[in-house]
Write an enzyme that holds these catalytic residues in place. Structure first.
Site, short mmCIF file in Angstrom:
data_model
loop_
_atom_site.label_atom_id
_atom_site.label_comp_id
_atom_site.label_asym_id
_atom_site.label_seq_id
_atom_site.Cartn_x
_atom_site.Cartn_y
_atom_site.Cartn_z
N ALA A 30 41.83 48.15 31.98
CA ALA A 30 41.09 46.94 32.34
C ALA A 30 39.76 46.82 31.60
O ALA A 30 39.32 45.72 31.31
CB ALA A 30 40.86 46.90 33.84
N THR A 31 39.12 47.94 31.29
CA THR A 31 37.84 47.87 30.57
C THR A 31 38.03 47.25 29.20
O THR A 31 37.28 46.35 28.79
CB THR A 31 37.21 49.27 30.44
OG1 THR A 31 36.80 49.72 31.73
CG2 THR A 31 36.00 49.25 29.52
N ASN B 98 35.31 45.94 43.61
CA ASN B 98 35.72 47.34 43.65
C ASN B 98 34.95 48.21 44.64
O ASN B 98 35.43 49.27 45.04
CB ASN B 98 35.61 47.96 42.24
CG ASN B 98 34.24 47.79 41.63
OD1 ASN B 98 33.72 46.67 41.56
ND2 ASN B 98 33.64 48.87 41.18
N GLN C 95 41.31 45.64 40.66
CA GLN C 95 41.48 46.07 42.06
C GLN C 95 42.47 45.21 42.83
O GLN C 95 42.97 45.62 43.87
CB GLN C 95 40.12 46.05 42.78
CG GLN C 95 39.15 47.12 42.35
CD GLN C 95 39.59 48.52 42.75
OE1 GLN C 95 40.47 48.71 43.57
NE2 GLN C 95 38.95 49.53 42.16
N SER D 3 44.97 47.08 35.21
CA SER D 3 44.98 48.50 34.87
C SER D 3 46.09 49.19 35.64
O SER D 3 46.29 48.94 36.83
CB SER D 3 43.63 49.14 35.22
OG SER D 3 43.58 50.48 34.79
N ALA D 4 46.83 50.08 34.97
CA ALA D 4 47.97 50.75 35.60
C ALA D 4 47.56 51.76 36.66
O ALA D 4 48.23 51.92 37.67
CB ALA D 4 48.83 51.44 34.54
N THR E 203 49.60 51.38 17.33
CA THR E 203 50.93 51.76 17.79
C THR E 203 50.97 51.79 19.32
O THR E 203 50.11 52.39 19.96
CB THR E 203 51.31 53.16 17.25
OG1 THR E 203 51.29 53.12 15.83
CG2 THR E 203 52.70 53.56 17.73
N CYS F 151 32.91 54.56 38.04
CA CYS F 151 32.31 54.36 36.72
C CYS F 151 30.82 54.63 36.72
O CYS F 151 30.21 54.79 35.68
CB CYS F 151 32.58 52.93 36.25
SG CYS F 151 34.33 52.57 36.04
#
Length: 390
Positions: free
Chosen positions: A74-75, A154, A182, A202-203, A242, A327
């Protein structure tokens, strides 16, 4: 004794089903090829896996799979969305609207653009971290090109009125970016119905692997983006490099699992938070900073008056909890989010974030709540003995 994990807003463990799926794309006996290799079956099979994952991500937000750009998280997605729009639409305007309690990936990116001649308006939330469509409307200028706001805060769990803001942005021909790190997979997000032009995910927030995420980029009408990374022109030119097939497959599988759980997952964390708060509210002099009626129930932020947060965390040695965003965990400064919703430095230092997930049990929540009540009571007693009081 293993700590009880109540920091799901920071990261989640990778689901076993996700791990099993990822392992199929690592060794020589399996599908390890480069998805960009189009002259042999090793590459074909890898590309097929990436395309499948792209569809799985798109399905969760009601998007077209061609609108999904894979990133490292996400960043990076936030940076690509904000910097990419800023550069591509600089001839239209240089004004951006965001809020003062966004994730640092948005705040710091906007601050960087300010050094490049852009102007940024930081909306001030109310005491529960809420931002309204009316605030956005009042801040729009003739040269506004982008509104960037999160789906779920968050630190507080506060949900923003995405549909209202999206409609407003569409009416004023302003692009709308949502940091959904989130909220993705946890609350209903429909990029079409909500008029969202760009959306970051984000995963590792949804039981997938760290190091992979995506950016949704609307195709019709097409959103222009200047890429951050140049090279082989991968991901339709938006993000060269890649592709990490195994991580992308992991993200796709995590999306499938969240899609299956749906309402049952939401009800689970909603029940856990209710149980936790029922016990915690027995303590005097606490403030729940999260708006319980308008938030994602997997997160709750509480201020314990008269208690030092670091001392409380140290005493809660059986719990894995947070004083704020992971973070910013290296900083000894109080949470800027809490300061921006009106808390004093002392109050911000006396606040903890508890976040629940699919593996959290009712028994763990009871134990956690009892531990918090006992620790806060003990610390306040010690404080009174030292003549400090609550």
């Amino acid at each position: 004794m293993k700590q009880i994990y109540l920091d799901y807003a920071s990261t989640t463990p990778v689901a076993q089903e996700v791990i099993d799926e990822m392992l199929k794309y690592l060794s020589f006996e399996n599908i390890f090829g480069n998805p960009a290799s189009n002259t042999h079956e090793y590459g074909w099979y890898a590309k097929e896996a990436v395309d499948k994952a792209r569809q799985q991500v798109a399905l969760l937000i009601c998007a077209d799979s061609r609108e999904i750009v894979f990133t490292s998280g996400a960043t990076e997605s936030d940076n690509l969305a904000i910097k990419g729009v800023a550069d591509a639409y600089a001839n239209k305007g240089k004004h951006i609207i965001t809020s003062s309690i966004e994730h640092k990936a948005v705040i710091d990116t906007c601050a960087y653009l300010e050094t490049k001649g852009y102007t940024v308006s930081y909306l001030v939330p109310d005491q529960k971290g809420q931002i309204t469509a009316e605030q956005v409307m009042q801040t729009i200028q003739p040269d506004t090109i982008l509104v960037s706001l999160m789906a779920v805060n968050n630190e507080l769990g506060t949900c923003y009125p995405l549909a209202e803001i999206g409609a407003l942005c569409k009416e004023n021909k302003i692009l709308f970016h949502v940091d959904a790190a989130q909220g993705f997979g946890k609350i209903d997000v429909d990029v079409r119905a909500m008029n969202i032009d760009l959306l970051s995910i984000s995963a590792h927030k949804i039981y997938g692997p760290k190091g992979v995420g995506a950016l949704y980029v609307r195709r019709k009408p097409k959103v222009k983006l200047t890429p951050l990374i140049h090279g082989g022109g991968h991901e339709n030119g938006y993000r060269s490099g890649t592709l990490a097939t195994h991580q992308i497959v992991g993200l796709g599988q995590a999306c499938v699992l969240m899609q299956k759980k749906g309402n049952s997952f939401y009800r689970h964390v909603e029940n856990l938070r209710a149980i936790f708060l029922k016990k915690i509210e027995a303590l005097p002099n606490i403030t729940i900073n999260t708006p319980l009626a308008n938030s994602y129930p997997g997160i709750v932020n509480i201020t314990f008056e008269g208690v030092d947060g670091e001392a409380l965390v140290a005493m809660l040695h059986n719990l894995a909890v947070s004083m704020g965003s992971a973070c910013n965990s290296a900083s000894i400064e109080p949470s800027f989010v809490l300061l921006n919703i009106g808390l004093s430095q002392q109050q911000a230092h006396a606040s903890l974030r508890f976040s629940f997930g699919q593996y959290t049990t009712v028994r763990e929540v009871h134990i956690a709540a009892d531990s918090v009540v006992a620790a806060v009571t003990k610390l306040r007693a010690l404080s009174e003995q030292c003549g400090m009081g609550v």
